[in-house]
Write a protein that holds these residues in place. Structure first.
Motif, PDB file in Angstrom:
ATOM      1  N   GLY A 286      -6.015   2.291  -1.313  1.00  0.00           N
ATOM      2  CA  GLY A 286      -5.723   2.601  -2.702  1.00  0.00           C
ATOM      3  C   GLY A 286      -5.744   4.068  -3.051  1.00  0.00           C
ATOM      4  N   VAL A 287      -5.950   4.305  -4.331  1.00  0.00           N
ATOM      5  CA  VAL A 287      -6.006   5.656  -4.887  1.00  0.00           C
ATOM      6  C   VAL A 287      -7.140   5.735  -5.902  1.00  0.00           C
ATOM      7  N   ASN A 288      -7.618   6.944  -6.125  1.00  0.00           N
ATOM      8  CA  ASN A 288      -8.550   7.211  -7.214  1.00  0.00           C
ATOM      9  C   ASN A 288      -7.862   8.171  -8.167  1.00  0.00           C
ATOM     10  N   VAL A 289      -7.944   7.866  -9.451  1.00  0.00           N
ATOM     11  CA  VAL A 289      -7.295   8.670 -10.477  1.00  0.00           C
ATOM     12  C   VAL A 289      -8.375   9.194 -11.427  1.00  0.00           C
ATOM     13  N   VAL A 290      -8.348  10.492 -11.683  1.00  0.00           N
ATOM     14  CA  VAL A 290      -9.260  11.097 -12.650  1.00  0.00           C
ATOM     15  C   VAL A 290      -8.427  11.585 -13.820  1.00  0.00           C
TER      16      VAL A 290
ATOM     17  N   LEU B 160       0.829  -1.195   0.000  1.00  0.00           N
ATOM     18  CA  LEU B 160       0.000   0.000   0.000  1.00  0.00           C
ATOM     19  C   LEU B 160       0.874   1.260   0.000  1.00  0.00           C
ATOM     20  N   SER B 161       1.898   1.288   0.820  1.00  0.00           N
ATOM     21  CA  SER B 161       2.807   2.442   0.844  1.00  0.00           C
ATOM     22  C   SER B 161       3.427   2.664  -0.527  1.00  0.00           C
ATOM     23  N   TRP B 162       3.842   1.581  -1.168  1.00  0.00           N
ATOM     24  CA  TRP B 162       4.416   1.672  -2.512  1.00  0.00           C
ATOM     25  C   TRP B 162       3.398   2.262  -3.493  1.00  0.00           C
ATOM     26  N   LEU B 163       2.168   1.768  -3.445  1.00  0.00           N
ATOM     27  CA  LEU B 163       1.130   2.262  -4.354  1.00  0.00           C
ATOM     28  C   LEU B 163       0.891   3.753  -4.137  1.00  0.00           C
ATOM     29  N   LEU B 164       0.760   4.166  -2.887  1.00  0.00           N
ATOM     30  CA  LEU B 164       0.487   5.573  -2.581  1.00  0.00           C
ATOM     31  C   LEU B 164       1.642   6.481  -3.016  1.00  0.00           C
ATOM     32  N   ARG B 165       2.876   6.001  -2.905  1.00  0.00           N
ATOM     33  CA  ARG B 165       4.048   6.788  -3.340  1.00  0.00           C
ATOM     34  C   ARG B 165       4.202   6.793  -4.852  1.00  0.00           C
TER      35      ARG B 165
END
Length: 114
Positions: free
Chosen positions: A72-76, A38-43
């Motif tokens: 996670g993250v949300n991407v627009v 998760l840390s990797w994904l957020l960075r």
């Protein structure tokens, strides 16, 4: 080590008018490296990363929203679908396949996360 983003990242995508919405998350599957994944994904997931991951996003306004409590993250991706589904000439006018396209792309993943 280069591996598909989807090695441990899940995705869901769709349209919001002319914009594409992409959710990326790490599942709570009991893996010992969950917190590190998760840390990797957020960075890692930044607007520039998304533009590199998805070449069709080059030149677009990309916003990334961290959702650490959801894993996670949300991407627009602003304007990816032009004026929207009814006017889009894209093969995937509703961006339903965008998440799987992102998951199939190869990225550098630290071996400790695998």
């Amino acid at each position: 080590m280069k591996r598909p983003l989807g090695t441990f990242v899940h995705a869901r995508s769709g349209d919001k008018g002319g914009d594409a919405n992409l959710g990326l998350w790490v599942a709570h599957d009991g893996h010992a490296a969950y917190d590190d994944r998760l840390s990797w994904l957020l960075r890692t997931v930044t607007p520039d990363f998304v533009r590199t991951l998805l070449p069709e996003a080059q030149g677009l306004d990309v916003e990334v929203f961290a959702l650490p409590n959801l894993g996670g993250v949300n991407v627009v991706l602003r304007g990816l679908l032009g004026r929207g589904v009814a006017a889009s000439t894209r093969f995937d006018p509703q961006a339903k396949g965008l998440g799987e396209w992102a998951r199939s792309r190869y990225v550098e993943i630290p071996e400790a996360l695998l």
